[in-house]
Design a protein around this motif. Structure first.
Motif, PDB file in Angstrom:
ATOM      1  N   TRP A   1       0.802  -1.227   0.000  1.00 26.33           N
ATOM      2  CA  TRP A   1       0.000   0.000   0.000  1.00 26.33           C
ATOM      3  C   TRP A   1       0.836   1.280   0.000  1.00 26.33           C
ATOM      4  N   LEU A   2       1.995   1.253   0.652  1.00 22.99           N
ATOM      5  CA  LEU A   2       2.852   2.447   0.622  1.00 22.99           C
ATOM      6  C   LEU A   2       3.430   2.672  -0.776  1.00 22.99           C
ATOM      7  N   SER A   3       3.750   1.600  -1.455  1.00 28.25           N
ATOM      8  CA  SER A   3       4.236   1.713  -2.829  1.00 28.25           C
ATOM      9  C   SER A   3       3.168   2.323  -3.726  1.00 28.25           C
ATOM     10  N   GLU A   4       1.924   1.890  -3.534  1.00 32.62           N
ATOM     11  CA  GLU A   4       0.819   2.433  -4.320  1.00 32.62           C
ATOM     12  C   GLU A   4       0.629   3.924  -4.050  1.00 32.62           C
ATOM     13  N   MET A   5       0.935   4.353  -2.832  1.00 37.63           N
ATOM     14  CA  MET A   5       0.793   5.760  -2.468  1.00 37.63           C
ATOM     15  C   MET A   5       1.906   6.620  -3.046  1.00 37.63           C
ATOM     16  N   GLY A   6       3.053   5.988  -3.409  1.00 42.56           N
ATOM     17  CA  GLY A   6       4.170   6.731  -3.964  1.00 42.56           C
ATOM     18  C   GLY A   6       5.320   6.936  -3.009  1.00 42.56           C
ATOM     19  N   PHE A   7       5.329   6.211  -1.893  1.00 41.34           N
ATOM     20  CA  PHE A   7       6.423   6.305  -0.936  1.00 41.34           C
ATOM     21  C   PHE A   7       7.719   5.844  -1.597  1.00 41.34           C
ATOM     22  N   SER A   8       8.811   6.597  -1.380  1.00 41.04           N
ATOM     23  CA  SER A   8      10.081   6.312  -2.045  1.00 41.04           C
ATOM     24  C   SER A   8      11.198   6.144  -1.023  1.00 41.04           C
ATOM     25  N   ASP A   9      11.841   5.007  -1.051  1.00 44.03           N
ATOM     26  CA  ASP A   9      12.980   4.735  -0.167  1.00 44.03           C
ATOM     27  C   ASP A   9      13.933   3.829  -0.933  1.00 44.03           C
ATOM     28  N   TYR A  10      14.846   4.438  -1.664  1.00 43.41           N
ATOM     29  CA  TYR A  10      15.694   3.759  -2.645  1.00 43.41           C
ATOM     30  C   TYR A  10      16.398   2.537  -2.066  1.00 43.41           C
ATOM     31  N   ALA A  11      17.120   2.716  -0.964  1.00 46.04           N
ATOM     32  CA  ALA A  11      17.888   1.593  -0.410  1.00 46.04           C
ATOM     33  C   ALA A  11      17.633   1.376   1.081  1.00 46.04           C
ATOM     34  N   GLY A  12      16.701   2.123   1.684  1.00 49.45           N
ATOM     35  CA  GLY A  12      16.272   1.743   3.008  1.00 49.45           C
ATOM     36  C   GLY A  12      16.605   2.634   4.177  1.00 49.45           C
ATOM     37  N   SER A  13      16.586   3.954   4.026  1.00 47.02           N
ATOM     38  CA  SER A  13      16.767   4.825   5.186  1.00 47.02           C
ATOM     39  C   SER A  13      15.694   4.549   6.238  1.00 47.02           C
ATOM     40  N   THR A  14      14.467   4.339   5.766  1.00 50.29           N
ATOM     41  CA  THR A  14      13.376   3.983   6.674  1.00 50.29           C
ATOM     42  C   THR A  14      13.194   2.479   6.758  1.00 50.29           C
ATOM     43  N   ILE A  15      13.113   1.816   5.618  1.00 48.32           N
ATOM     44  CA  ILE A  15      12.743   0.402   5.581  1.00 48.32           C
ATOM     45  C   ILE A  15      13.764  -0.473   6.287  1.00 48.32           C
ATOM     46  N   VAL A  16      15.018  -0.073   6.295  1.00 46.58           N
ATOM     47  CA  VAL A  16      16.060  -0.842   6.975  1.00 46.58           C
ATOM     48  C   VAL A  16      16.528  -0.131   8.245  1.00 46.58           C
ATOM     49  N   HIS A  17      17.033   1.085   8.090  1.00 47.83           N
ATOM     50  CA  HIS A  17      17.730   1.736   9.199  1.00 47.83           C
ATOM     51  C   HIS A  17      16.799   2.227  10.299  1.00 47.83           C
ATOM     52  N   SER A  18      15.713   2.900   9.939  1.00 52.97           N
ATOM     53  CA  SER A  18      14.837   3.354  11.016  1.00 52.97           C
ATOM     54  C   SER A  18      14.055   2.195  11.623  1.00 52.97           C
ATOM     55  N   VAL A  19      13.858   1.136  10.878  1.00 55.23           N
ATOM     56  CA  VAL A  19      13.240  -0.067  11.467  1.00 55.23           C
ATOM     57  C   VAL A  19      14.118  -0.591  12.600  1.00 55.23           C
TER      58      VAL A  19
ATOM     59  N   GLY B   1      29.241  10.543  12.732  1.00 55.93           N
ATOM     60  CA  GLY B   1      28.921  11.528  11.711  1.00 55.93           C
ATOM     61  C   GLY B   1      29.021  10.953  10.308  1.00 55.93           C
ATOM     62  N   ALA B   2      30.061  10.151  10.063  1.00 56.91           N
ATOM     63  CA  ALA B   2      30.195   9.494   8.755  1.00 56.91           C
ATOM     64  C   ALA B   2      29.030   8.547   8.508  1.00 56.91           C
ATOM     65  N   LEU B   3      28.691   7.762   9.528  1.00 66.14           N
ATOM     66  CA  LEU B   3      27.573   6.825   9.382  1.00 66.14           C
ATOM     67  C   LEU B   3      26.258   7.568   9.194  1.00 66.14           C
ATOM     68  N   ALA B   4      26.121   8.712   9.860  1.00 65.17           N
ATOM     69  CA  ALA B   4      24.915   9.528   9.699  1.00 65.17           C
ATOM     70  C   ALA B   4      24.764  10.005   8.262  1.00 65.17           C
ATOM     71  N   GLY B   5      25.865  10.416   7.651  1.00 61.25           N
ATOM     72  CA  GLY B   5      25.810  10.817   6.260  1.00 61.25           C
ATOM     73  C   GLY B   5      25.395   9.677   5.348  1.00 61.25           C
ATOM     74  N   LEU B   6      25.890   8.490   5.645  1.00 62.65           N
ATOM     75  CA  LEU B   6      25.543   7.315   4.853  1.00 62.65           C
ATOM     76  C   LEU B   6      24.058   6.965   4.982  1.00 62.65           C
ATOM     77  N   VAL B   7      23.554   6.956   6.201  1.00 57.49           N
ATOM     78  CA  VAL B   7      22.136   6.659   6.409  1.00 57.49           C
ATOM     79  C   VAL B   7      21.268   7.720   5.735  1.00 57.49           C
ATOM     80  N   SER B   8      21.674   8.978   5.825  1.00 58.60           N
ATOM     81  CA  SER B   8      20.870  10.072   5.286  1.00 58.60           C
ATOM     82  C   SER B   8      20.711   9.991   3.773  1.00 58.60           C
ATOM     83  N   ILE B   9      21.742   9.574   3.056  1.00 48.61           N
ATOM     84  CA  ILE B   9      21.688   9.531   1.595  1.00 48.61           C
ATOM     85  C   ILE B   9      21.044   8.256   1.077  1.00 48.61           C
ATOM     86  N   THR B  10      20.859   7.272   1.933  1.00 52.76           N
ATOM     87  CA  THR B  10      20.408   5.950   1.494  1.00 52.76           C
ATOM     88  C   THR B  10      19.005   5.964   0.898  1.00 52.76           C
ATOM     89  N   ALA B  11      18.133   6.853   1.352  1.00 45.05           N
ATOM     90  CA  ALA B  11      16.761   6.884   0.825  1.00 45.05           C
ATOM     91  C   ALA B  11      16.688   7.403  -0.599  1.00 45.05           C
TER      92      ALA B  11
END
Length: 439
Positions: free
Chosen positions: A181-199, A303-313
């Protein structure tokens, strides 16, 4: 990292074979199949390498008396993720979601009959896809281990990992990457900032709240007592390993390498991933110097890891300059978030909440700034829905474990360290023996 559907791949293969213009820049169906499969496998190995990075980072951040235990947790959670994703996770996440909330129950099994018969429209070998998806599950679980380290019992933690990797992660993943349902709505998370990391971050946050802080971490009057880790060189090594592995994490999420377009996109993703990490590190260092008048190595690493997580979506759409800005904001957020969690008396041993949860949310919300096809409404709904679901289900599991088998070691065991109490060994036995350890 939404999977490419078979019809889309079939059309692509047809175009490759019939369009003279495209044929100049793209390869034949079988070669594309081989290259796509190769990309999945090699990228998957790089993401698996991140498990070693998490192990070394966490081993360096915990105290000496808990190093062996944290190493055991990291390698065992990887094994659990692989088994559970085979038994139930993959099909629950991808099989027959069709705009809904989850797929089907059942073991995953490879299906390469068509390719063996000369039909390469699937685009890649099924086993390569499963492997690449599986290593992402382990990454989410790794986030949890660092936050709740030094006071959680081994087996209850591993039981939680079973539920996280077998049920919680695949269900929320089905909503977006599985075509739900989120895909149908247009939610975008390229490599998982939310789907992996925030989970992993939400699961870790609920665990830290229910588990409580380490003995002596917080004093009266809001005082925070530092508990230095065992080895900053080891933590630095872990960060470098994670940085390298992230190229597979984000780059492999292109999900193809069988055309010039895919190769160009992957190079852009690599470039932006590297720039965001570098910007996150430097921004964190500058913020630390401005606020505290000195630079803390552990915060700089985060800080380096934060940059990586931030760009992942959204690593494919920003310009290099935008990638620097996205990563830099993540680096500053980490510096600001760590003391906030401490003020709330939420004990996060390695700073994973600030890195993976806070910056996972930021990275997801930042996608529409560079991707015109993404909307802020869909991004906010996705972040909120995943946060509520993972927090609720994780809390239920943590509480069930707490009131049945128990999740926390005793005060005496915590003082002695998990290594000797739960494993009957020490990571560095010579350290406590002085000169006798050299005899």
């Amino acid at each position: 990292m939404k999977k490419i559907s078979t019809p889309v791949l079939a059309v692509s293969v047809l175009l490759l074979s019939t369009s003279p213009a495209l044929a100049q820049v793209e390869v034949g169906p079988e070669v594309a199949y081989i290259l796509n499969t190769f990309s999945f496998l090699v990228s998957g190995v790089l993401v698996m390498w991140m498990a070693a990075g998490f192990a070394m980072l966490e081993a360096g951040m915990v105290r000496t008396k808990n190093v062996a235990t944290i190493c055991l947790k990291n390698i065992s959670l990887y094994a659990i993720a692989g088994i559970l994703y085979y038994l139930i996770g993959y099909n629950l996440m991808y099989a027959g979601v069709d705009g809904g909330f989850w797929g089907s129950l059942g073991f995953w099994g490879p299906d390469d009959v068509a390719a063996l018969s000369g039909d390469f429209s699937a685009g890649y070998a099924s086993g390569s896809d499963w492997f690449f998806q599986m290593v992402f599950v382990a990454t989410a679980a790794s986030v949890v281990s660092g936050t709740v380290a030094e006071r959680i019992r081994l087996w209850p933690f591993l039981i939680f990992v079973v539920v996280l990797t077998g049920l919680i992660y695949p269900i929320q993943g089905a909503w977006s990457w599985g075509g739900g349902w989120l895909s149908e709505m247009g939610f975008s998370d390229y490599a998982g900032s939310t789907i992996v990391h925030s989970v992993g971050g939400w699961a870790a946050l609920t665990g830290a709240l229910i588990l409580g802080a380490r003995k002596g971490k917080y004093g009266i009057g809001g005082r925070v007592n530092p508990m230095p880790g065992s080895s900053m060189p080891l933590a630095t090594l872990g960060t470098f390993i994670l940085w390298v592995g992230w190229f597979g994490f984000n780059g492999g999420s292109v999900l193809a390498l069988g055309s010039a377009d895919a190769a160009i996109e992957m190079s852009v993703v690599y470039l932006n991933t590297n720039l965001a990490a570098a910007a996150g590190l430097m921004a964190a260092m500058i913020a630390l110097q401005m606020i505290y008048k000195r630079v803390d190595l552990s915060m700089a690493l985060n800080g380096a890891l934060a940059g990586l997580v931030s760009i992942t979506a959204g690593p494919a759409t920003p310009s290099p300059g935008a990638a620097v800005l996205i990563g830099a904001v993540g680096g500053v957020l980490v510096v600001l978030a760590v003391p906030v969690f401490d003020k709330l008396r939420i004990d996060d041993v390695v700073g994973a909440l600030s890195v993976h949860l806070v910056c996972g949310i930021w990275g997801t919300l930042a996608v529409p700034f560079t991707d015109s096809e993404a909307s802020f409404v869909a991004q906010i709904v996705g972040v909120a829905a995943v946060g509520v679901f993972v927090s609720f289900t994780s809390s239920m599991v943590w509480l069930a474990l707490k009131f049945t088998v128990g999740i926390r070691v005793s005060q005496e065991e915590e003082s002695s360290g998990s290594d000797t109490v739960e494993l009957g060994l020490e990571a560095y036995p010579e350290f406590g023996r002085g000169s006798q350890g050299l005899k």
